[in-house]
Write an enzyme that holds these catalytic residues in place. Sequence first.
Site, PDB file in Angstrom:
ATOM      1  N   CYS A 135       0.835  -1.203   0.000  1.00 22.58           N
ATOM      2  CA  CYS A 135       0.000   0.000   0.000  1.00 22.58           C
ATOM      3  C   CYS A 135       0.877   1.263   0.000  1.00 22.58           C
ATOM      4  O   CYS A 135       1.499   1.574  -0.999  1.00 22.58           O
ATOM      5  CB  CYS A 135      -0.977  -0.020   1.175  1.00 22.58           C
ATOM      6  SG  CYS A 135      -2.353   1.136   0.995  1.00 22.58           S
ATOM      7  N   HIS A 185      -3.639  -5.288   0.399  1.00 19.13           N
ATOM      8  CA  HIS A 185      -3.102  -5.761   1.682  1.00 19.13           C
ATOM      9  C   HIS A 185      -3.138  -7.287   1.739  1.00 19.13           C
ATOM     10  O   HIS A 185      -4.159  -7.877   2.112  1.00 19.13           O
ATOM     11  CB  HIS A 185      -3.910  -5.177   2.843  1.00 19.13           C
ATOM     12  CG  HIS A 185      -3.672  -3.726   3.076  1.00 19.13           C
ATOM     13  ND1 HIS A 185      -2.703  -3.251   3.930  1.00 19.13           N
ATOM     14  CD2 HIS A 185      -4.266  -2.636   2.531  1.00 19.13           C
ATOM     15  CE1 HIS A 185      -2.716  -1.931   3.923  1.00 19.13           C
ATOM     16  NE2 HIS A 185      -3.655  -1.536   3.076  1.00 19.13           N
ATOM     17  N   GLU A 201      -1.844  -9.155   3.867  1.00 13.03           N
ATOM     18  CA  GLU A 201      -1.810  -9.647   5.248  1.00 13.03           C
ATOM     19  C   GLU A 201      -3.184  -9.859   5.851  1.00 13.03           C
ATOM     20  O   GLU A 201      -3.314 -10.567   6.852  1.00 13.03           O
ATOM     21  CB  GLU A 201      -1.004  -8.685   6.134  1.00 13.03           C
ATOM     22  CG  GLU A 201      -1.649  -7.347   6.427  1.00 13.03           C
ATOM     23  CD  GLU A 201      -1.405  -6.288   5.369  1.00 13.03           C
ATOM     24  OE1 GLU A 201      -1.592  -5.100   5.659  1.00 13.03           O
ATOM     25  OE2 GLU A 201      -1.033  -6.664   4.235  1.00 13.03           O
TER      26      GLU A 201
END
Length: 514
Positions: free
Chosen positions: A79, A168, A170
Amino acid sequence: MQQKIIILDFGSQTTQLIGRRVRELDTFCEILPYNKFPHDDDSVIGVILSGSPYSVYDPEAFRVDLSKIRGRLPILGICYGAQYMAQTYGGKVEPAPSREYGRANLTTFERENPLLRGLQENSQVWMSHGDTIMAIPEGFRCIASTDKVRFAAYQGQGDERLWGVQFHPEVFHSTDGTQLLRNFVVDICGSHQDWSPASFVESTVAELRAQLGNDRVILGLSGGVDSSVAAVLLNKAIGDKLTCIFVDHGMLRKNEFRDVLHDYECLGLNVIGVDASAKFFAELAGVDEPERKRKIIGKGFIDVFEAEARKITDARWLAQGTIYPDRIESLNITGKVIKSHHNVGGLPKEMNLSLCEPLKWLFKDEVRRVGREMGMPEHLITRHPFPGPGLAVRILGDITPEKVRILQDADDIFIRGLREWTCEDGETLYNKVWQAGVVLLPVKSVGVMGDERTYERAVALRAVTSTDAMTADWAHLPYEFMAKVSNDIINHVRGVNRVCYDISSKPPSTIEWE
């Protein structure tokens, strides 16, 4: 030498989640402020740049010189990290025509790119940005797009091991996020994946023996998973040189003081149990302001702990169950540290004890894995988080022994019910919930019991799901379970005639009511 991935934190709320995902790949990682890269650490095998609350073109945005890292180590920007590298090396970042938050799908991507191998067709990713990369630097190439974001992912020039993704990987909602991170950490950075609970126990026990020698160590136990695992780990290292102190401030759950002491004795720990409930009830009498209640309990705990610790005249160390998230420096948009080390600093300096923190590199889920590795009972390992002030912050208003008795009885029925209710997949409701408890409300309501009018107290049940307590959603418990618990509380807890359920999420609400 222990390999490690360095995560440079630009202030993202998901930085710790990146760290947890890397650790789940059996790879050690360390989260550092964006400007604290350890250039002299030869154990670093790769670098991840986190997101940020800033825009890259903001005059106050966090900036870092990557010239000593680029080309030497693999870099993955996530990001803000991706946008920062793109702009720094000659690309262009602008406000997006329409901000993109939530689910998106990769409509095109390089299937054989080292970062993207194994991703599924139309792989779902999670976007959270108001800016977008309009142009990538010369020599870079686009390796993935969504229907709205052309440069969803890119790679650096030539064979340079540099990548950026505007989504993202994660977060849970990026369905192939773990695969992408595995590609980076294992395939690109070359992790040996030798970070495991077994290796942690072995190395930490050896380090503790070297650090502590024959010195006496004091540890304050709370009954929670962190301090319990720390105690067992220290016991493996130094045996009876460890003395644990467990203080009952009167606000523990029903029979918890007795039950936890029994658990610790079964684990072979040397534990001193101190019943100081009378002292705390006296000091809390008439106090209804939440912060003042917390301060009274906090100071009282320190006073009791200090008094007991001073009796151990040969003690040289104070051990604590501090875990890694307690120590990570989080940055707000002014660049100031907003999360301090919340476990250190309570005891007076004149006690002259050195600090020992055997779990300081672990996340909560890793603490539990280490506990299982050491053979600890599952009910200790899976125990929900419990506030330090205990039930005092679940009693709205002043504290009395009778109110604590009512709340303990209601809470006991709720928690036992969660442990006993088995779902279709074989898991108990307790293990599906992050944290649960009962709140005693400062109101009474009219009811009818046995053809008689009652005017008694109301309680609220609270159960949330979460991964790290930064955000939480109310748990969607089965109606049948809720009906049973409500009936059991009203029928068996003297003083309660109404049960409510808290269906607010965090944010805007907090998990605890006070």
